[in-house]
Scaffold this motif. Structure first.
Motif, PDB file in Angstrom:
ATOM      1  N   LEU A   1      17.728  -5.084  -1.449  1.00 46.12           N
ATOM      2  CA  LEU A   1      17.569  -6.380  -2.107  1.00 46.12           C
ATOM      3  C   LEU A   1      18.394  -6.522  -3.380  1.00 46.12           C
ATOM      4  N   LEU A   2      18.796  -5.382  -3.959  1.00 45.58           N
ATOM      5  CA  LEU A   2      19.552  -5.388  -5.212  1.00 45.58           C
ATOM      6  C   LEU A   2      20.781  -4.500  -5.056  1.00 45.58           C
ATOM      7  N   SER A   3      21.873  -4.901  -5.681  1.00 42.04           N
ATOM      8  CA  SER A   3      23.130  -4.171  -5.524  1.00 42.04           C
ATOM      9  C   SER A   3      23.056  -2.777  -6.132  1.00 42.04           C
ATOM     10  N   VAL A   4      23.942  -1.906  -5.658  1.00 40.92           N
ATOM     11  CA  VAL A   4      24.019  -0.551  -6.200  1.00 40.92           C
ATOM     12  C   VAL A   4      24.294  -0.588  -7.697  1.00 40.92           C
ATOM     13  N   ASP A   5      25.201  -1.460  -8.119  1.00 42.79           N
ATOM     14  CA  ASP A   5      25.545  -1.547  -9.546  1.00 42.79           C
ATOM     15  C   ASP A   5      24.329  -1.883 -10.387  1.00 42.79           C
ATOM     16  N   PHE A   6      23.523  -2.841  -9.924  1.00 41.41           N
ATOM     17  CA  PHE A   6      22.334  -3.219 -10.683  1.00 41.41           C
ATOM     18  C   PHE A   6      21.336  -2.082 -10.701  1.00 41.41           C
ATOM     19  N   ARG A   7      21.122  -1.440  -9.574  1.00 36.98           N
ATOM     20  CA  ARG A   7      20.133  -0.366  -9.508  1.00 36.98           C
ATOM     21  C   ARG A   7      20.523   0.798 -10.402  1.00 36.98           C
ATOM     22  N   GLU A   8      21.804   1.101 -10.463  1.00 36.49           N
ATOM     23  CA  GLU A   8      22.252   2.208 -11.307  1.00 36.49           C
ATOM     24  C   GLU A   8      22.168   1.851 -12.789  1.00 36.49           C
ATOM     25  N   ALA A   9      22.401   0.590 -13.114  1.00 42.48           N
ATOM     26  CA  ALA A   9      22.404   0.168 -14.519  1.00 42.48           C
ATOM     27  C   ALA A   9      21.007  -0.112 -15.058  1.00 42.48           C
ATOM     28  N   HIS A  10      20.051  -0.405 -14.158  1.00 37.58           N
ATOM     29  CA  HIS A  10      18.716  -0.825 -14.611  1.00 37.58           C
ATOM     30  C   HIS A  10      17.617  -0.075 -13.860  1.00 37.58           C
ATOM     31  N   PRO A  11      17.564   1.244 -13.958  1.00 39.37           N
ATOM     32  CA  PRO A  11      16.524   1.985 -13.227  1.00 39.37           C
ATOM     33  C   PRO A  11      15.112   1.631 -13.680  1.00 39.37           C
ATOM     34  N   ASP A  12      14.941   1.304 -14.955  1.00 37.95           N
ATOM     35  CA  ASP A  12      13.610   0.932 -15.436  1.00 37.95           C
ATOM     36  C   ASP A  12      13.124  -0.358 -14.789  1.00 37.95           C
ATOM     37  N   ALA A  13      14.062  -1.286 -14.545  1.00 33.47           N
ATOM     38  CA  ALA A  13      13.691  -2.560 -13.919  1.00 33.47           C
ATOM     39  C   ALA A  13      13.176  -2.336 -12.508  1.00 33.47           C
ATOM     40  N   LEU A  14      13.734  -1.351 -11.815  1.00 33.56           N
ATOM     41  CA  LEU A  14      13.285  -1.069 -10.452  1.00 33.56           C
ATOM     42  C   LEU A  14      11.821  -0.640 -10.449  1.00 33.56           C
ATOM     43  N   SER A  15      11.444   0.215 -11.397  1.00 37.27           N
ATOM     44  CA  SER A  15      10.058   0.678 -11.472  1.00 37.27           C
ATOM     45  C   SER A  15       9.106  -0.478 -11.773  1.00 37.27           C
ATOM     46  N   ARG A  16       9.524  -1.362 -12.683  1.00 36.16           N
ATOM     47  CA  ARG A  16       8.670  -2.504 -13.023  1.00 36.16           C
ATOM     48  C   ARG A  16       8.509  -3.436 -11.836  1.00 36.16           C
ATOM     49  N   ILE A  17       9.615  -3.725 -11.141  1.00 33.71           N
ATOM     50  CA  ILE A  17       9.531  -4.606  -9.979  1.00 33.71           C
ATOM     51  C   ILE A  17       8.644  -3.999  -8.912  1.00 33.71           C
ATOM     52  N   ALA A  18       8.781  -2.695  -8.691  1.00 32.06           N
ATOM     53  CA  ALA A  18       7.936  -2.036  -7.698  1.00 32.06           C
ATOM     54  C   ALA A  18       6.461  -2.159  -8.070  1.00 32.06           C
TER      55      ALA A  18
ATOM     56  N   ASN B   1       0.817  -1.219   0.000  1.00 39.33           N
ATOM     57  CA  ASN B   1       0.000   0.000   0.000  1.00 39.33           C
ATOM     58  C   ASN B   1       0.848   1.265   0.000  1.00 39.33           C
ATOM     59  N   ASP B   2       2.169   1.102   0.024  1.00 38.07           N
ATOM     60  CA  ASP B   2       3.091   2.239   0.053  1.00 38.07           C
ATOM     61  C   ASP B   2       4.069   2.116  -1.120  1.00 38.07           C
ATOM     62  N   PRO B   3       3.669   2.561  -2.334  1.00 35.66           N
ATOM     63  CA  PRO B   3       4.516   2.387  -3.514  1.00 35.66           C
ATOM     64  C   PRO B   3       5.922   2.949  -3.355  1.00 35.66           C
ATOM     65  N   ALA B   4       6.046   4.109  -2.709  1.00 34.18           N
ATOM     66  CA  ALA B   4       7.379   4.688  -2.526  1.00 34.18           C
ATOM     67  C   ALA B   4       8.218   3.811  -1.611  1.00 34.18           C
ATOM     68  N   GLY B   5       7.603   3.267  -0.576  1.00 32.23           N
ATOM     69  CA  GLY B   5       8.315   2.373   0.324  1.00 32.23           C
ATOM     70  C   GLY B   5       8.719   1.082  -0.358  1.00 32.23           C
ATOM     71  N   VAL B   6       7.865   0.592  -1.256  1.00 33.86           N
ATOM     72  CA  VAL B   6       8.183  -0.628  -2.003  1.00 33.86           C
ATOM     73  C   VAL B   6       9.427  -0.413  -2.852  1.00 33.86           C
ATOM     74  N   GLU B   7       9.471   0.704  -3.580  1.00 31.83           N
ATOM     75  CA  GLU B   7      10.640   0.963  -4.415  1.00 31.83           C
ATOM     76  C   GLU B   7      11.885   1.173  -3.553  1.00 31.83           C
ATOM     77  N   GLY B   8      11.723   1.831  -2.417  1.00 30.76           N
ATOM     78  CA  GLY B   8      12.857   2.039  -1.529  1.00 30.76           C
ATOM     79  C   GLY B   8      13.396   0.741  -0.966  1.00 30.76           C
ATOM     80  N   SER B   9      12.525  -0.253  -0.764  1.00 25.39           N
ATOM     81  CA  SER B   9      12.962  -1.534  -0.206  1.00 25.39           C
ATOM     82  C   SER B   9      13.932  -2.263  -1.119  1.00 25.39           C
ATOM     83  N   LEU B  10      13.899  -1.923  -2.405  1.00 21.08           N
ATOM     84  CA  LEU B  10      14.786  -2.602  -3.360  1.00 21.08           C
ATOM     85  C   LEU B  10      16.241  -2.221  -3.159  1.00 21.08           C
ATOM     86  N   ASN B  11      16.492  -1.135  -2.415  1.00 20.95           N
ATOM     87  CA  ASN B  11      17.873  -0.743  -2.144  1.00 20.95           C
ATOM     88  C   ASN B  11      18.623  -1.834  -1.395  1.00 20.95           C
TER      89      ASN B  11
END
Length: 267
Positions: free
Chosen positions: A151-168, A139-149
């Motif tokens: 669960l996924l490495s910094v390198d992946f998050r920086e290289a695949h920002p679109d994937a983060l939005s889809r996963i969220a 119920n907290d979309p911003a919190g969901v996206e923040g939780s990925l910090n």
């Protein structure tokens, strides 16, 4: 969509490539704490086709029943058993993530169906697993996206920002609510095979990200060392969702592992 029943609890599942390989053999996914079926997407495409693939929705998640908690890992393993029985699967190659790995280990001690285990980010006991690091309030979309910090490495998050939005988006749509998450967490907290790993004689592949903060790499190493037929492969720099951020490497591991153990594999 098909459903199986375990002690009055209906488990919803999907079957893909039902005509692949032997009719009584399948790869069966076992899910992590509170996560929807989206978690299997990166491995699903690599395994469905050479194998029949069954994707259950863990009790409390998706369209499966959500009876009041707390849950026990033994009950979740019985859910998987019910799904396999409903589909006539005699040889199940269980692929478990976190809590799902605990379920797979338990199934190997309670059922003759498991033919192999792939245990991703899995400990030998629940006290080595931080369930809070996996769950986020859908119920907290911003919190969901923040939780990925975490669960996924910094390198992946920086290289695949679109994937983060889809996963969220998938997490908001499919993950468990607070009540079901707490029921899952209780299952984790009640799990302990540390002193009984020698009883799990099923071939087991342990896959672990070296930077997993939910389930430390030391837990995966201890698990592999304690399993009579266990072996471990680590993925450098990956965090808990190693099957997402290192999907190519993990898929290669799983495909090779199953090629040696599944009679229905096409090579």
């Amino acid at each position: 969509m098909p459903r199986a029943t375990n002690a009055g609890v209906e488990i919803r599942y999907e079957v893909d490539a039902p005509d692949a390989g032997d009719p009584d053999e399948a790869v069966v996914f076992c899910g992590d704490v509170g996560l929807g079926a989206w978690q299997f997407g990166w491995q699903h495409a690599a395994l469905a086709g050479p194998h029949t693939v069954i994707t259950p929705e863990t009790r409390g998640v998706g369209r499966s029943d959500a009876p009041p908690g707390p849950y026990r890992v033994e009950s979740l393993a019985a859910d998987v058993e019910a799904v396999c029985a409903a589909e006539g699967v005699r040889n199940a190659h269980l692929v478990g993530y976190g809590l799902g790995g605990m379920v797979a280990l338990t199934a190997a001690t309670t059922s003759s169906r498991p033919a192999s285990l792939a245990l991703i980010g899995t400990p030998p006991a629940g006290d080595a697993y931080n369930s809070d690091g996996v769950w986020a309030d859908p119920n907290d979309p911003a919190g969901v996206e923040g939780s990925l910090n975490g669960l996924l490495s910094v390198d992946f998050r920086e290289a695949h920002p679109d994937a983060l939005s889809r996963i969220a988006e998938w997490r908001v749509a499919e993950d468990a609510d607070r009540e079901a998450y707490e029921a899952h967490r209780a299952a984790v907290e009640g799990f302990d095979l540390a002193d009984a790993l020698f009883e799990v004689t099923t071939p087991a592949l342990v896959v672990h990200g070296t930077d997993d903060t939910v389930c430390p790499i030391t837990a995966g190493e201890t698990l592999a060392e304690g399993l009579p037929r266990g072996e471990i492969t680590t993925v450098d720099g990956a965090r808990h969702l190693v099957g997402v951020e290192a999907s190519a490497a993990v898929n290669d591991l799983l495909v090779g592992w199953l090629a040696e153990r599944a009679s229905g594999t096409f090579e």
